[in-house]
Design an enzyme around this catalytic site. Structure first.
Site, mmCIF file in Angstrom:
data_model
loop_
_atom_site.group_PDB
_atom_site.id
_atom_site.type_symbol
_atom_site.label_atom_id
_atom_site.label_comp_id
_atom_site.label_asym_id
_atom_site.label_seq_id
_atom_site.Cartn_x
_atom_site.Cartn_y
_atom_site.Cartn_z
ATOM 1 N N MET A 1 0.798 -1.229 0.000
ATOM 2 C CA MET A 1 0.000 0.000 0.000
ATOM 3 C C MET A 1 0.830 1.278 0.000
ATOM 4 O O MET A 1 0.284 2.363 -0.217
ATOM 5 C CB MET A 1 -0.949 0.014 1.202
ATOM 6 C CG MET A 1 -0.265 0.190 2.533
ATOM 7 S SD MET A 1 -1.439 0.410 3.916
ATOM 8 C CE MET A 1 -2.116 2.032 3.555
ATOM 9 N N TYR A 2 2.142 1.192 0.233
ATOM 10 C CA TYR A 2 2.950 2.401 0.250
ATOM 11 C C TYR A 2 3.008 3.001 -1.155
ATOM 12 O O TYR A 2 3.603 2.426 -2.070
ATOM 13 C CB TYR A 2 4.364 2.113 0.757
ATOM 14 C CG TYR A 2 4.442 1.665 2.203
ATOM 15 C CD1 TYR A 2 3.407 1.903 3.098
ATOM 16 C CD2 TYR A 2 5.571 1.006 2.689
ATOM 17 C CE1 TYR A 2 3.483 1.490 4.423
ATOM 18 C CE2 TYR A 2 5.655 0.594 4.013
ATOM 19 C CZ TYR A 2 4.613 0.835 4.868
ATOM 20 O OH TYR A 2 4.699 0.421 6.181
ATOM 21 N N SER A 3 2.374 4.166 -1.288
ATOM 22 C CA SER A 3 2.271 4.841 -2.590
ATOM 23 C C SER A 3 1.693 3.905 -3.653
ATOM 24 O O SER A 3 2.106 3.927 -4.811
ATOM 25 C CB SER A 3 3.626 5.392 -3.038
ATOM 26 O OG SER A 3 4.080 6.398 -2.153
ATOM 27 N N ARG A 4 0.731 3.059 -3.207
ATOM 28 C CA ARG A 4 0.015 2.154 -4.109
ATOM 29 C C ARG A 4 0.970 1.312 -4.966
ATOM 30 O O ARG A 4 0.847 1.228 -6.182
ATOM 31 C CB ARG A 4 -0.950 2.928 -5.010
ATOM 32 C CG ARG A 4 -2.224 3.430 -4.309
ATOM 33 C CD ARG A 4 -3.167 2.288 -3.988
ATOM 34 N NE ARG A 4 -4.374 2.714 -3.286
ATOM 35 C CZ ARG A 4 -5.518 3.060 -3.885
ATOM 36 N NH1 ARG A 4 -5.604 3.032 -5.203
ATOM 37 N NH2 ARG A 4 -6.558 3.421 -3.160
ATOM 38 N N GLY A 5 1.962 0.727 -4.321
ATOM 39 C CA GLY A 5 2.874 -0.171 -5.011
ATOM 40 C C GLY A 5 4.157 0.460 -5.487
ATOM 41 O O GLY A 5 5.110 -0.247 -5.837
#
Length: 341
Positions: A54-58
């Site tokens: 989920m960090y910066s959506r991948g």
């Protein structure tokens, strides 16, 4: 850099774990610069990298994947699953359906055929823990994952997971990733004793208390950091009062505030690694400069006087909250059922 055994896995990891949350859109959007930071950490002896889908959506996983290309065998790679990865309600959580999809996406973004440590990013109250552990066990047995862990689980869930694993022959949770800092010592009360009892490695996040232990957050001063004081805990007067007492303590000891904070976290015998999350090269340089910092008993005693063991000074906004505290309906009977007669 010294190395410690990650629980009872036999995996050797550095006491500093490089957290990759700040690599990507929510932190440092410059991929090349982020890769240089990762390379410098690896060159300094840090062999443990933690990220999440989920960090910066991948995007964080993609950056880490590019950075470790050609160095994969020397990196203990950890990532996590649970956070939302799309608008579809099934693109999140810890159901078997999503875990099996999410792990393939993470492997692709990371450019690898296996993940050394795959963690449940948060406890998912909508899913039977037995269902989740069954899926995670299949990933280990398939060779796509080497070990499994959790992040920010309550002690009761950690114990339940161990019991389920024993009863069903599933893989055990080998690690837990809780928050821990001088300001947030609550895990000393139950979480760390549980992880030590079950031989779990513990990698703690936010040893700098979301930047409050850098010395940049002071009473009466407007925060000028990257986060900009966007969370409520930055304006918690009790936390700020404690910071004002810790700053002179560090100065009198001749230790930089950031160095004292991280050294405190890794001094606990139940802590394997502290996750450092630099956004810039300067942040990393500062933390690496404190790698040999030792807090003597007198200084640890002084910290205990300011923040007693096992206590939290306020709470981080993103800390775990039991469902019964978040949902009033779980602690209030229906109106007509609240009387004794």
């Amino acid at each position: 850099m010294k190395y410690r055994t990650l629980g009872r896995t036999g995996i050797q990891v550095s006491p500093y774990c490089l957290g990759a949350m700040m690599f990507g859109a929510i932190g440092n959007p410059d991929h090349d610069d982020s890769i240089r930071i990762i390379h410098k950490a690896l060159d300094a002896g840090i062999n443990f990298i933690d990220t999440a889908d989920m960090y910066s959506r991948g995007e964080s996983e993609e950056i880490v994947g590019k950075a470790i290309k050609g160095r994969r065998d020397n990196v203990v790679l950890a990532t996590k699953v649970n956070g939302p990865m799309g608008d579809d309600p099934n693109q999140r959580g810890t159901s078997r359906r999503w875990i099996m999809t999410a792990v393939e996406d993470s492997l692709r973004r990371l450019g690898t055929d296996h993940i050394d440590l795959y963690q449940l990013h948060r406890l998912d109250p909508t899913v039977d823990l037995e269902e989740t552990l069954s899926a995670m066990t299949d990933l280990v047995r398939s060779g796509k994952v080497r070990a499994i862990g959790s992040s920010t689980f309550p002690a009761s869930a950690l114990v339940e997971a161990q019991w389920i694993a024993e009863a069903r022959g599933f893989e055990r949770l080998r690690t837990e990733q809780p928050t821990y800092s001088i300001l947030n010592r609550g895990i000393e009360r139950e979480i760390l004793p549980v992880t030590e009892k079950y031989g779990m490695g513990t990698m703690v996040w936010s040893p700098l208390a979301q930047g409050m232990l850098t010395g940049r957050y002071r009473k009466g001063l407007q925060p000028t950091t990257h986060r900009g004081g966007s969370f409520k805990h930055y304006s918690d007067e009790n936390r700020l009062d404690v910071v004002e007492r810790l700053i002179p303590l560090a100065e009198e000891s001749g230790i930089k505030m950031t160095h004292m904070a991280v050294a405190f976290a890794i001094a606990h015998p139940g802590v394997t690694s502290a996750i450092i999350g630099p956004r810039t090269m300067a942040h990393l340089d500062d933390l690496l400069a404190g790698a040999d910092t030792v807090l003597d008993d007198a200084l640890l005693d002084a910290i205990d006087e300011i923040v007693p063991p096992g206590t939290d000074v306020g709470q981080l906004d993103m800390a775990y909250q039991p469902p019964a505290l978040k949902d009033a309906g779980l602690r209030r009977r229906a109106t007509g059922d609240r009387t004794a007669a």
